[in-house]
Design a protein around this motif. Sequence first.
Motif, PDB file in Angstrom:
ATOM      1  N   PRO A   1       0.830  -1.210   0.000  1.00  0.00           N
ATOM      2  CA  PRO A   1       0.000   0.000   0.000  1.00  0.00           C
ATOM      3  C   PRO A   1       0.860   1.254   0.000  1.00  0.00           C
ATOM      4  CG  PRO A   1       0.064  -0.973   2.200  1.00  0.00           C
ATOM      5  CD  PRO A   1       0.765  -1.937   1.291  1.00  0.00           C
ATOM      6  N   VAL A   2       0.315   2.325  -0.501  1.00  0.00           N
ATOM      7  CA  VAL A   2       1.004   3.610  -0.509  1.00  0.00           C
ATOM      8  C   VAL A   2       0.757   4.295   0.822  1.00  0.00           C
ATOM      9  CG1 VAL A   2       1.150   5.866  -1.620  1.00  0.00           C
ATOM     10  CG2 VAL A   2       0.738   3.825  -2.996  1.00  0.00           C
ATOM     11  N   ARG A   3       1.794   4.766   1.429  1.00  0.00           N
ATOM     12  CA  ARG A   3       1.632   5.467   2.699  1.00  0.00           C
ATOM     13  C   ARG A   3       1.043   6.852   2.472  1.00  0.00           C
ATOM     14  NH1 ARG A   3       7.175   4.213   6.186  1.00  0.00           N
ATOM     15  NH2 ARG A   3       6.914   1.935   6.291  1.00  0.00           N
ATOM     16  N   SER A   4       0.132   7.222   3.356  1.00  0.00           N
ATOM     17  CA  SER A   4      -0.470   8.559   3.259  1.00  0.00           C
ATOM     18  C   SER A   4       0.287   9.483   4.204  1.00  0.00           C
ATOM     19  CB  SER A   4      -1.952   8.507   3.641  1.00  0.00           C
ATOM     20  OG  SER A   4      -2.126   7.897   4.896  1.00  0.00           O
ATOM     21  N   GLY A   5       1.075  10.371   3.636  1.00  0.00           N
ATOM     22  CA  GLY A   5       1.876  11.269   4.449  1.00  0.00           C
ATOM     23  C   GLY A   5       1.687  12.709   4.037  1.00  0.00           C
TER      24      GLY A   5
ATOM     25  N   ARG B   1      -6.504  12.297  -2.694  1.00  0.00           N
ATOM     26  CA  ARG B   1      -7.606  12.677  -1.800  1.00  0.00           C
ATOM     27  C   ARG B   1      -8.548  13.691  -2.446  1.00  0.00           C
ATOM     28  NH1 ARG B   1      -4.280  13.752   3.852  1.00  0.00           N
ATOM     29  NH2 ARG B   1      -3.899  11.556   4.402  1.00  0.00           N
ATOM     30  N   HIS B   2      -8.344  14.002  -3.698  1.00  0.00           N
ATOM     31  CA  HIS B   2      -9.140  14.996  -4.434  1.00  0.00           C
ATOM     32  C   HIS B   2      -8.858  16.424  -3.957  1.00  0.00           C
ATOM     33  CE1 HIS B   2     -11.497  11.683  -6.150  1.00  0.00           C
ATOM     34  NE2 HIS B   2     -11.621  11.211  -4.936  1.00  0.00           N
ATOM     35  N   ASP B   3      -7.763  16.623  -3.217  1.00  0.00           N
ATOM     36  CA  ASP B   3      -7.385  17.977  -2.814  1.00  0.00           C
ATOM     37  C   ASP B   3      -6.803  18.711  -4.017  1.00  0.00           C
ATOM     38  OD1 ASP B   3      -8.134  17.764  -0.150  1.00  0.00           O
ATOM     39  OD2 ASP B   3      -6.199  16.941   0.462  1.00  0.00           O
ATOM     40  N   MET B   4      -7.220  19.960  -4.212  1.00  0.00           N
ATOM     41  CA  MET B   4      -6.717  20.778  -5.314  1.00  0.00           C
ATOM     42  C   MET B   4      -5.437  21.478  -4.866  1.00  0.00           C
ATOM     43  SD  MET B   4     -10.315  22.314  -6.709  1.00  0.00           S
ATOM     44  CE  MET B   4      -9.589  22.861  -8.244  1.00  0.00           C
TER      45      MET B   4
ATOM     46  N   GLN C   1     -12.119   6.594  -8.982  1.00  0.00           N
ATOM     47  CA  GLN C   1     -10.835   7.116  -8.507  1.00  0.00           C
ATOM     48  C   GLN C   1     -10.682   6.928  -7.002  1.00  0.00           C
ATOM     49  OE1 GLN C   1     -11.255  11.094 -10.001  1.00  0.00           O
ATOM     50  NE2 GLN C   1     -10.144  10.677 -11.890  1.00  0.00           N
ATOM     51  N   SER C   2     -11.749   7.133  -6.249  1.00  0.00           N
ATOM     52  CA  SER C   2     -11.680   7.011  -4.799  1.00  0.00           C
ATOM     53  C   SER C   2     -11.466   5.563  -4.372  1.00  0.00           C
ATOM     54  CB  SER C   2     -12.960   7.549  -4.157  1.00  0.00           C
ATOM     55  OG  SER C   2     -13.150   8.910  -4.460  1.00  0.00           O
ATOM     56  N   ARG C   3     -12.167   4.636  -5.010  1.00  0.00           N
ATOM     57  CA  ARG C   3     -12.009   3.229  -4.655  1.00  0.00           C
ATOM     58  C   ARG C   3     -10.594   2.756  -4.967  1.00  0.00           C
ATOM     59  NH1 ARG C   3     -15.141  -0.776  -3.169  1.00  0.00           N
ATOM     60  NH2 ARG C   3     -17.100   0.349  -3.491  1.00  0.00           N
ATOM     61  N   GLU C   4     -10.081   3.146  -6.120  1.00  0.00           N
ATOM     62  CA  GLU C   4      -8.726   2.757  -6.480  1.00  0.00           C
ATOM     63  C   GLU C   4      -7.706   3.358  -5.519  1.00  0.00           C
ATOM     64  OE1 GLU C   4      -4.878   2.772  -8.496  1.00  0.00           O
ATOM     65  OE2 GLU C   4      -6.058   4.528  -7.951  1.00  0.00           O
ATOM     66  N   ALA C   5      -7.929   4.610  -5.116  1.00  0.00           N
ATOM     67  CA  ALA C   5      -7.007   5.266  -4.188  1.00  0.00           C
ATOM     68  C   ALA C   5      -7.041   4.602  -2.818  1.00  0.00           C
ATOM     69  CB  ALA C   5      -7.367   6.747  -4.059  1.00  0.00           C
ATOM     70  N   LEU C   6      -8.230   4.231  -2.342  1.00  0.00           N
ATOM     71  CA  LEU C   6      -8.328   3.593  -1.028  1.00  0.00           C
ATOM     72  C   LEU C   6      -7.704   2.203  -1.015  1.00  0.00           C
ATOM     73  CD1 LEU C   6     -11.842   4.641   0.333  1.00  0.00           C
ATOM     74  CD2 LEU C   6      -9.616   5.057   1.391  1.00  0.00           C
TER      75      LEU C   6
ATOM     76  N   HIS D   1      -5.003   2.853   4.783  1.00  0.00           N
ATOM     77  CA  HIS D   1      -4.981   3.483   6.109  1.00  0.00           C
ATOM     78  C   HIS D   1      -5.226   4.991   6.044  1.00  0.00           C
ATOM     79  CE1 HIS D   1      -3.566  -0.379   7.421  1.00  0.00           C
ATOM     80  NE2 HIS D   1      -2.465  -0.281   6.693  1.00  0.00           N
ATOM     81  N   ASP D   2      -5.659   5.481   4.904  1.00  0.00           N
ATOM     82  CA  ASP D   2      -5.916   6.910   4.744  1.00  0.00           C
ATOM     83  C   ASP D   2      -7.302   7.228   5.292  1.00  0.00           C
ATOM     84  OD1 ASP D   2      -6.244   9.543   3.931  1.00  0.00           O
ATOM     85  OD2 ASP D   2      -5.156   9.250   2.053  1.00  0.00           O
TER      86      ASP D   2
END
Length: 285
Positions: free
Chosen positions: A96-100, A127-130, A183-188, A193-194
Motif C-alpha cells: 500500500p502507498v503510505r499517506s503522508g 484525496r481529491h485535494d486541489m 478514482q476514490s475506490r482505487e485510491a483507497l 490506512h488513509d
Amino acid sequence: MDKRELGGFLRARREALRPADVGLPELAGGRARRTPGLRREEVCDLAGVSANYYERLEQARAPRPSPQVIDAIGRALKLSEAERAHLSRLAGHAPPVRSGEPEKVPPGVLALLDRIGPVAAYVCDARHDMLAWNDLAAALVTDFGALPPAERNVLRLAMRLGPTVCSAPPEAAGGFEAQAAAQSREALTRRPHDSALRRLVGEFAERVPGFAAEWRRNDVRPRATLRKRVDRGELGVLDLDSQTLAVPGSDLRVVMLSAEPGTLAHDKLTRLQLRRTAPAPSSRP
C-alpha cells in the motif's frame, strides 16, 4: 489483504460480465438465467480454480490467493489492466502507498497550467485535494485561493457548489459521480490506512446519492474524458470536455476543462480568459 473488498469486487465484476463476452450461451439448459452475469462455476471453469475456493473468496472467507490464482481469475473475468492492478492490491500482492505529506506539483506541471490557452485546469491528488490551478479554472468554478485549504477539495466543492461541478449534459454517458467513485475506490485500495480519504468518501456518499450508487458498482475504471455542464451565471451554460491526465510517478492528476474551437462554449471560455488577463484600468484621472 482486504477480504471484504476483494469479495465484493469479484462478485461485482462477475455479475457485470455477460455470458456472450466469454463465449457462453445466454440461456442455461434452454432456460433464461435467473441471476445477472456469469455463475461462479463458470468463472471457475474459465480460471481453472476450485469452485469451493472461489465461492469462499467472494464470501470473504478464503485465505489469500496466490498471484497465479489472481492472474487466472483476472483473465477469466476479462479485467482491464487497471482492474487487474486493483485486484492484486486487494489480494495483498502490492504494497500500500503510505499517506503522508501532500505531494508537490512538479514545476513543469505548474508551467503547463498557464500555457494551455483557453483551458481551465487544476491539479489534484489522491484525496481529491486541489493543489494548483490556473486563473481560468478559478474564474470558471470559484476563487479557490479565497477558500480555506480544507475546502479546496473536488468532492467538498461538489457538495457545496452542486451542479457547477457535478452536472453532466443529459446525453452524456457516465458522469462525475462515476469518475469520483472509481478514482476514490482505487485510491483507497492503494492507501487503505488513509482515514481522511475514507471519511470524505463516506460523507460524499451520504450527501450525493449518485455517488453512493456508483460506489456500490465496485468500478475502478476511470474515464479519460467526461462531458461536464457548468452554469457560469452571466456567461450562461457551458458544455465542456473534462479530460484527466495522470502525472507519472505520483498520485497527481491534471484535470482540464475545454471546448472545441468554433463552438459557443469555446468562445465563452476565451472571453472569460481575456477578462482575467486584461490589464486593470488606470486609476489616474
